[in-house]
Scaffold this motif. Structure first.
Motif, PDB file in Angstrom:
ATOM      1  N   LEU A   1       0.808  -1.221   0.000  1.00  0.00           N
ATOM      2  CA  LEU A   1       0.000   0.000   0.000  1.00  0.00           C
ATOM      3  C   LEU A   1       0.845   1.277   0.000  1.00  0.00           C
ATOM      4  O   LEU A   1       0.282   2.364   0.057  1.00  0.00           O
ATOM      5  CB  LEU A   1      -0.907   0.023   1.236  1.00  0.00           C
TER       6      LEU A   1
ATOM      7  N   THR B   1      -6.486  -5.223  -0.522  1.00  0.00           N
ATOM      8  CA  THR B   1      -5.120  -5.680  -0.248  1.00  0.00           C
ATOM      9  C   THR B   1      -5.079  -6.557   0.993  1.00  0.00           C
ATOM     10  O   THR B   1      -4.353  -7.556   1.040  1.00  0.00           O
ATOM     11  CB  THR B   1      -4.175  -4.478  -0.074  1.00  0.00           C
TER      12      THR B   1
ATOM     13  N   ARG C   1      -8.842   0.082  -1.426  1.00  0.00           N
ATOM     14  CA  ARG C   1      -7.544  -0.571  -1.619  1.00  0.00           C
ATOM     15  C   ARG C   1      -7.073  -1.257  -0.344  1.00  0.00           C
ATOM     16  O   ARG C   1      -6.477  -2.332  -0.388  1.00  0.00           O
ATOM     17  CB  ARG C   1      -6.503   0.458  -2.072  1.00  0.00           C
TER      18      ARG C   1
END
Length: 325
Positions: free
Chosen positions: A131, A144, A140
């Motif tokens: 990230l 992730t 995200r």
């Protein structure tokens, strides 16, 4: 009222189970306080002070940590289904524990707890590396975290299958389901320190969490440094989750249902939501563990199994009351 309920729950949970009546608890406490009472036998004293009390206190600490993490992550990610295991930390802890057991280090100084903690920190480090060039937006972070969790879950399965040792697989499976049977004073002390620091850090970010609930643009307009605050909260919740999972394994649904229930009762303001979630989470896990000791006695059922059995209908009930089901 919640703190009184927690204190009463700890005392009652200490009483529940074989070999611990009120007289024995009173005598054990009297000896520790220096009162002129007849001491218990070494076996009874060890049962209360070395086994039962650390287990009850660790249940309270882990329940509080998971509930606080769930409340914070649900706001940071703006995902009502977010829980402490969203970032893949739990899967990393499981891999670390499996490696330690399979390599034969379970009885060493590192132990299963140390291996789980190392694995959790490795998983979180990988998450932050993936990230590092993103804006840490909620989508995200969630995606992730799911990827990292699946990666370490696959590694755990691969290691277990390649080991071929039935005893190791049985021991690791029992740990993966969440168990407080191995609670000791060392784990209680570590969890207490980490929870105190983590709860303070998250509570100081209460205003930022209130802003996150309305979106990053609203939070930024209120003067919140969105990226820095997100990093602080992700690191704090990951460390809390890592320590909790390393101590007792994966205990599901506490960080998911408790914040929703408390939010339904007291509203969404995090200055009240976070401390109340901590206390309610502690009470919930204390009583869940107490029930596992008596409902299925003499069978030792992992507490994670029982939290799932209780959590599913409770979560459905909360969604129904909120009109989301």
């Amino acid at each position: 009222m919640c703190l009184v309920l927690l204190a009463v729950s700890v005392v009652l949970a200490l009483r529940i189970g074989a070999g611990t009546g009120w007289a024995e608890i009173g005598r054990a406490a009297g000896v520790r306080l220096g009162l002129p009472v007849q001491p218990l036998s070494r076996l009874q004293d060890s049962l209360i002070w070395d086994l039962r009390l650390p287990r009850v206190l660790l249940a309270a600490l882990v329940g509080a940590a998971l509930a606080v993490c769930g409340a914070a992550l649900q706001s940071v990610t703006r995902n009502s289904l977010a829980d402490p295991y969203l970032l893949g930390v739990s899967s990393g802890a499981s891999t670390g524990a499996v490696v330690v057991v399979v390599l034969g280090f379970a009885g060493s100084r590192l132990g299963v707890t140390g291996g789980a903690l190392v694995g959790a920190l490795v998983a979180f480090t990988l998450l932050m590396l993936l990230l590092r060039r993103t804006g840490l937006d909620s989508v995200r972070v969630v995606l992730t975290g799911v990827v990292v969790g699946q990666l370490f879950a696959a590694l755990t399965s691969l290691i277990l299958l390649s080991s071929g040792d039935a005893d190791s697989i049985r021991a690791v499976t029992h740990w993966l389901l969440g168990s407080l049977a191995s609670a000791r004073w060392t784990s209680v002390a570590v969890c207490a320190v980490v929870l105190a620091v983590g709860l303070l850090v998250v509570w100081l970010c209460s205003s930022a969490l209130d802003g996150f609930a309305f979106g990053t643009d609203t939070a930024a307009s209120l003067g919140v440094d969105v990226r820095t605050t997100r990093i602080v909260l992700l690191v704090t919740t990951s460390v809390l989750t890592a320590v909790a999972v390393a101590a007792v394994g994966a205990v599901g649904f506490v960080g998911l249902i408790v914040p929703h229930g408390v939010r339904f009762l007291v509203g969404p303001l995090h200055r009240r939501l976070l401390p109340l979630s901590a206390v309610v989470g502690a009470v919930f896990l204390v009583w869940t563990d107490a029930l596992t000791r008596v409902v299925f006695s003499p069978l030792e059922v992992p507490v994670g199994v029982f939290t799932a059995l209780l959590g599913v209908p409770l979560f459905l009930l909360i969604l129904r009351r909120r009109g989301e089901l």
